[in-house]
Design an enzyme around this catalytic site. Sequence first.
Site, PDB file in Angstrom:
ATOM      1  N   THR A  71       0.829  -1.202   0.000  1.00  0.00           N
ATOM      2  CA  THR A  71       0.000   0.000   0.000  1.00  0.00           C
ATOM      3  C   THR A  71       0.864   1.254   0.000  1.00  0.00           C
ATOM      4  O   THR A  71       0.652   2.182  -0.783  1.00  0.00           O
ATOM      5  CB  THR A  71      -0.932  -0.012   1.222  1.00  0.00           C
ATOM      6  OG1 THR A  71      -1.891  -1.063   1.041  1.00  0.00           O
ATOM      7  CG2 THR A  71      -1.674   1.312   1.389  1.00  0.00           C
ATOM      8  N   ASN A 150      -5.555  -9.062  -7.657  1.00  0.00           N
ATOM      9  CA  ASN A 150      -5.575  -9.715  -6.352  1.00  0.00           C
ATOM     10  C   ASN A 150      -6.872 -10.468  -6.072  1.00  0.00           C
ATOM     11  O   ASN A 150      -6.937 -11.259  -5.149  1.00  0.00           O
ATOM     12  CB  ASN A 150      -5.341  -8.677  -5.253  1.00  0.00           C
ATOM     13  CG  ASN A 150      -6.304  -7.508  -5.378  1.00  0.00           C
ATOM     14  OD1 ASN A 150      -6.394  -6.873  -6.421  1.00  0.00           O
ATOM     15  ND2 ASN A 150      -7.039  -7.247  -4.319  1.00  0.00           N
ATOM     16  N   GLN A 179       1.040  -9.189  -6.124  1.00  0.00           N
ATOM     17  CA  GLN A 179       0.584 -10.581  -6.213  1.00  0.00           C
ATOM     18  C   GLN A 179       1.378 -11.435  -7.206  1.00  0.00           C
ATOM     19  O   GLN A 179       1.116 -12.625  -7.332  1.00  0.00           O
ATOM     20  CB  GLN A 179      -0.905 -10.627  -6.608  1.00  0.00           C
ATOM     21  CG  GLN A 179      -1.841 -10.045  -5.570  1.00  0.00           C
ATOM     22  CD  GLN A 179      -1.965 -10.906  -4.296  1.00  0.00           C
ATOM     23  OE1 GLN A 179      -1.300 -11.936  -4.139  1.00  0.00           O
ATOM     24  NE2 GLN A 179      -2.810 -10.476  -3.373  1.00  0.00           N
ATOM     25  N   HIS A 201       5.078  -9.893   2.804  1.00  0.00           N
ATOM     26  CA  HIS A 201       4.191 -10.858   3.459  1.00  0.00           C
ATOM     27  C   HIS A 201       3.376 -11.691   2.467  1.00  0.00           C
ATOM     28  O   HIS A 201       2.670 -12.609   2.863  1.00  0.00           O
ATOM     29  CB  HIS A 201       3.306 -10.173   4.515  1.00  0.00           C
ATOM     30  CG  HIS A 201       2.110  -9.470   3.957  1.00  0.00           C
ATOM     31  ND1 HIS A 201       0.852 -10.020   3.999  1.00  0.00           N
ATOM     32  CD2 HIS A 201       1.987  -8.274   3.367  1.00  0.00           C
ATOM     33  CE1 HIS A 201       0.003  -9.161   3.445  1.00  0.00           C
ATOM     34  NE2 HIS A 201       0.671  -8.103   3.056  1.00  0.00           N
ATOM     35  N   THR A 237      12.508   5.586  10.893  1.00  0.00           N
ATOM     36  CA  THR A 237      13.575   4.625  11.199  1.00  0.00           C
ATOM     37  C   THR A 237      13.337   3.311  10.462  1.00  0.00           C
ATOM     38  O   THR A 237      12.253   2.742  10.533  1.00  0.00           O
ATOM     39  CB  THR A 237      13.636   4.370  12.718  1.00  0.00           C
ATOM     40  OG1 THR A 237      13.846   5.625  13.356  1.00  0.00           O
ATOM     41  CG2 THR A 237      14.756   3.416  13.071  1.00  0.00           C
ATOM     42  N   CYS A 329      -8.688  -7.655   1.872  1.00  0.00           N
ATOM     43  CA  CYS A 329      -8.627  -6.247   2.279  1.00  0.00           C
ATOM     44  C   CYS A 329     -10.000  -5.616   2.348  1.00  0.00           C
ATOM     45  O   CYS A 329     -10.236  -4.689   3.101  1.00  0.00           O
ATOM     46  CB  CYS A 329      -7.793  -5.436   1.282  1.00  0.00           C
ATOM     47  SG  CYS A 329      -6.179  -6.119   1.025  1.00  0.00           S
TER      48      CYS A 329
END
Lengths: 389, 406
Positions: A71, A150, A179, A201, A237, A329
């Site tokens: 995203t 997706n 994907q 992921h 960071t 989602c």
Amino acid sequence: MYYFDHCASTPPHGDVIRTMAEIMAKHYANPSSLHRSGQEARNLLERSRSVIAGLFAGTEANDWLFTSGGTESNNIAIVGAARSLARNGKHIVTTAIEHPSVYDTCRQLEQEGWTVTYLRADETGVVSADAVEAALTDQTSLVSVMHVNNEVGSVQPIADIGQRLKSRGNIVFHVDGVQSVGKLPIDLVGSRVDLFSATAHKVGGPRGAGLLYIHPRLQLAQVYRGGGQERGLRPGTENVPAIVAAAKAFRLAIESQPARAERMYALRQRLIACLDGIPELMLNGSRDTGIGGKAAPNIVHFSYPGMKPEVIVHMLEQHEILTSTKSACSSKSDEPSRVLLEMGLPRERASSGVRVSFGDEHGDAEIEWLCSTLEMVVQKLKPLERRED
Amino acid sequence: MNPDMILIRFGEFTVKGKNRDRFDQRIMAKVKRAVSDFPRAEITRAYGRIYITLNGEPYEAMAVKLKSVFGIASFSPIRRTVNELEAIRSAALDVMRALPKQPDTFKVSVRRVDKGFPHDSQEMNHLVGGHVLRELPGLKVNVREPEVELKVEIQPEGTYVFSSVVQGAGGYPHGTNGKALLMLSGGIDSPVAGYLAMRQGLEIEAVHYHSYPFTSEQAKEKVIELVRILSQFTGSSIKLHLVSFTDIQTAIAQCDHNSLIITLMRRSMLRIAEQLAGQREALGIVTGDSLGQVASQTLSSMNVIGRTTELPLLRPLITMDKNEIIRIARQIGTFETSILPYEDCCTLFVPKNPTTNPNLGIVEKAEESISNLDEMILQAVATVETLTIRPDIRTAVETAGQDDWF
């Protein structure tokens, strides 16, 4: 448990978890710190970048940005490109079947004075390169097309689109590859891709680590403000443990991609044959199985018109089978799927879709189990069908 | 057209006899190394030239390697054919058709070395040129300023046909012009000076002055990386001498001649370099000085600084504009590393107003006021840390963490 929801997220690889834990324990220093520990963390980050560059032919380490995920990569790519390209023309060509992180970002740009063309897909879920080319105007400065959809798993002709953009001067080409990485071969240079998003992921890596490839000829505008990390484009960071773990996950996934695609296509074929035997269920997307076809190897999407898809998902879950409606989602909303509607499917079919996506742990036995369970579930649900007349 | 051979030309080495042999051997070794990844390629020598027979190896990949070999003036992909008119004609046509962009004008230049060949050069120009003109409509001959010169060499062993001439790195084969030390700061200029020195046939050893803890470990990593990049041009390792400059720098900074700090530092650095050069049998010192760029690089400063050593100071960048230097730095791949923001000892303790016109007498007095300067210089030379940087050495980034994490 039969986890058939790999498109939503994948089970992390054991080695990836180990890497991440070890680095969390040992390398907690901030990579921006001057001292030795900070420098070690910095070196880990840069080594990860080199590993990533080595996985995508023709790219250099410096072309890759670490982000928090797909995203964010899509947002930085589209907003960052749009802001820096506005003077070339404020027109974007994208598809009506993009993930919300692209689709809604483009909608937002419309509020800011951009014109956006959303191309519809055919009934197999594919947007043709001809349509992309026909939509280009002399004001077009950005084209954004996903590699693999997706929801239905349709494969968009990005190499062909890239080739056609070649002759159109310097239109920037963004590809959402979230994907497709690890499932299909990816040739960024050959497809003339300028911006490419991916996330760890979806390939057995941790959440919170994504990638954005930026062709060296591009200068993106800053979307965020902060401490200047990641060339100022993604300040904050750096998530060193997740990034190193991501590099490992991407390496494992991409190195085994050809074998995986072959295995998955065989499973896909098996599952489609099974669906063909259940008249109530309709396959969405293409029937292709094979590299170069219109379907990704690891996704099968079907509808049960007249049945709420969550009912199917819950029934399957009672048998330890986990699947999705629409995309994970957006599976909470009760609307028909935008993607299916934009493929020209009727409303009834667009609001009754179920997505099955598999991974490395699945073989013929798991598909057989899924298949026989589906048959049983449909038998049970049949009396409850609600047809819209 | 995938060429059959590559013709490599050297620059005009103005050397003869034994030296010439040495040059030839050197360049031969370097060419061999450049094409060592292509096992089927065969290398043959001729006077002032080298031929590589490709035997199916890819020309493009080999060309990339050859472009960085010092001493190669230019090279050409060539078609080889037998000494028969028809064969030569068809090879000529192949070469013309394979050009990336079809030209409007051309000319043919035939050299007939094989005097047994029935047609002389003049005749051949017509016979070959006419054939090409017939086959490629729209093409015209222009003998004065042709876009493409199609060259045909009829040698006893066969005929070579080629058109494109690819510029090589030029210069001299590595190490054929002796050895010098390179003062390597880690900035943009000194690696470029090193590259140009190497290209001109110098073997170099790098000297880097650090003021740990005023300078950081990263500054050292950065210099190692720069040396590694330079070593890739010759494929041979380069020695890097790391000199601890902390004590000298601290002493200079405390001696109340603020505007002279840089002048004094550079003089001490040169003294150290001179001693190291003696140990290493180097006959010169290469620096990245560029006239007027900074206070220590004015003519007046260079005069005062340079008087500390008898050795020739070689300054390849002396009359180069900064943009020119940056262009070369980008081209040789040192720029990105050079601009990493780590302090080196030249940027540390920089006074607000460094002198651009130091007075030799005052400078010498200032040095006398530093009580144990000579001992400190001896100490710095005695404690030098020498690393051997190989082209394939893995950097800190490449070796970060444990291999099984990646």
